[in-house]
Structure formats: C-alpha cells, structure tokens
Motif scaffolding. Structure first.
Motif, PDB file in Angstrom:
ATOM      1  N   ASP A  76     -11.009  -3.884  -6.145  1.00 17.77           N
ATOM      2  CA  ASP A  76     -12.336  -3.377  -5.779  1.00 17.77           C
ATOM      3  C   ASP A  76     -12.261  -2.228  -4.785  1.00 17.77           C
ATOM      4  N   LEU A  77     -11.289  -1.337  -4.988  1.00 20.29           N
ATOM      5  CA  LEU A  77     -11.130  -0.179  -4.120  1.00 20.29           C
ATOM      6  C   LEU A  77     -12.232   0.831  -4.418  1.00 20.29           C
ATOM      7  N   GLU A  78     -12.953   1.228  -3.378  1.00 19.54           N
ATOM      8  CA  GLU A  78     -14.048   2.185  -3.516  1.00 19.54           C
ATOM      9  C   GLU A  78     -13.679   3.565  -2.986  1.00 19.54           C
ATOM     10  N   HIS A  79     -12.916   3.608  -1.901  1.00 20.49           N
ATOM     11  CA  HIS A  79     -12.580   4.883  -1.264  1.00 20.49           C
ATOM     12  C   HIS A  79     -11.349   4.669  -0.395  1.00 20.49           C
ATOM     13  N   VAL A  80     -10.575   5.733  -0.200  1.00 17.27           N
ATOM     14  CA  VAL A  80      -9.409   5.713   0.680  1.00 17.27           C
ATOM     15  C   VAL A  80      -9.417   6.988   1.505  1.00 17.27           C
ATOM     16  N   SER A  81      -9.122   6.867   2.787  1.00 15.52           N
ATOM     17  CA  SER A  81      -8.890   8.059   3.597  1.00 15.52           C
ATOM     18  C   SER A  81      -7.561   7.867   4.325  1.00 15.52           C
ATOM     19  N   ALA A  82      -6.880   8.981   4.564  1.00 16.25           N
ATOM     20  CA  ALA A  82      -5.561   8.933   5.204  1.00 16.25           C
ATOM     21  C   ALA A  82      -5.454  10.063   6.212  1.00 16.25           C
ATOM     22  N   ASN A  83      -4.725   9.787   7.296  1.00 12.46           N
ATOM     23  CA  ASN A  83      -4.513  10.780   8.337  1.00 12.46           C
ATOM     24  C   ASN A  83      -3.106  10.592   8.898  1.00 12.46           C
ATOM     25  N   ALA A  84      -2.319  11.665   8.861  1.00  9.77           N
ATOM     26  CA  ALA A  84      -0.949  11.602   9.378  1.00  9.77           C
ATOM     27  C   ALA A  84      -0.970  11.687  10.900  1.00  9.77           C
ATOM     28  N   GLY A  85      -0.220  10.809  11.528  1.00  4.33           N
ATOM     29  CA  GLY A  85      -0.062  10.805  12.974  1.00  4.33           C
ATOM     30  C   GLY A  85       1.415  10.895  13.304  1.00  4.33           C
ATOM     31  N   PRO A  86       1.743  10.923  14.580  1.00  5.20           N
ATOM     32  CA  PRO A  86       3.153  10.997  14.963  1.00  5.20           C
ATOM     33  C   PRO A  86       3.906   9.728  14.553  1.00  5.20           C
ATOM     34  N   GLY A  87       4.813   9.860  13.619  1.00  2.00           N
ATOM     35  CA  GLY A  87       5.631   8.731  13.173  1.00  2.00           C
ATOM     36  C   GLY A  87       4.927   7.749  12.259  1.00  2.00           C
ATOM     37  N   ARG A  88       3.700   8.071  11.836  1.00  5.19           N
ATOM     38  CA  ARG A  88       2.983   7.101  11.007  1.00  5.19           C
ATOM     39  C   ARG A  88       1.934   7.799  10.140  1.00  5.19           C
ATOM     40  N   LEU A  89       1.374   7.026   9.223  1.00  6.74           N
ATOM     41  CA  LEU A  89       0.253   7.468   8.403  1.00  6.74           C
ATOM     42  C   LEU A  89      -0.813   6.389   8.506  1.00  6.74           C
TER      43      LEU A  89
END
Length: 110
Positions: free
Chosen positions: A42-55
């Motif tokens: 039931d995935l409706e939306h995804v957002s992603a943001n790269a940070g230092p050493g992680r996503l």
C-alpha cells in the motif's frame, strides 16, 4: 471496506563505510522502492534526502486497519526495505541492511 489512513514511516539507510554519496542516490533508491513494492505494501508516496553518511526516507503507506499486527505500517515498511535490499545489488553495495523501523515513543498519544 473499512476506513483508511495514511501512515508515514521514517527510515534512515546508513551508507557502507568508504562509500561516497552519489548525486542520484535519492532518486535511485526511490526507483528501487517502487520497483519492488507490491500491492499489499500500500505504498502511496516516497521521498528521500541524502545526508552525511546516510539516506533518509519517508514512506507514505495507506493503512486500512487500526490495530498493530502483521499488516501494520511499520511491518510493511520493514518488509519492503528488506525486499529491496535483498533484490538490488545497488542497495547492497551502497547501504548497510536496515533494522526494523521503530515506533515513535509518542505515537500512541494522538
């Protein structure tokens, strides 16, 4: 059909040591999540943001039931991420396996 709501799950993927950030890594992971999502997620939306050493990821999941259980939003998000990590060489090469998402301590206070 019961009422539904939209639950938001925050997940953070840790880059493998020595793996630099990639300019398109957020878009790559969003594409991988959509490619491996199943109707039951039931995935409706995804957002992603790269940070230092992680996503950092926000998964927006439609939820029809109110009681936690095997179909809870946290369980579905964890399953989806595990499925992506298992199926995608890019995910395995760039990120450490994620642990299960945890509920916020104040999640029941609403």
């Amino acid at each position: 059909m019961g009422l539904s709501r939209l639950d938001i799950v925050y997940l953070s993927l840790t880059r493998r040591p020595g793996t630099p950030a990639h300019p398109a890594e957020a878009a790559d992971v969003v594409d991988i999540l959509w490619a491996h999502a199943r109707p039951g997620d039931d995935l409706e939306h995804v957002s992603a943001n790269a940070g230092p050493g992680r996503l950092d990821l926000l998964l927006y999941l439609r939820t029809r039931e109110t009681a936690p259980g095997p179909r809870s939003h946290l369980h579905r998000a964890g399953r989806l991420l595990a499925r992506c990590h298992q199926a995608s060489v890019l995910m395995r090469e760039r990120y450490l396996p994620a642990g299960p998402p945890a509920a916020r301590p104040d999640a029941g206070a609403s």
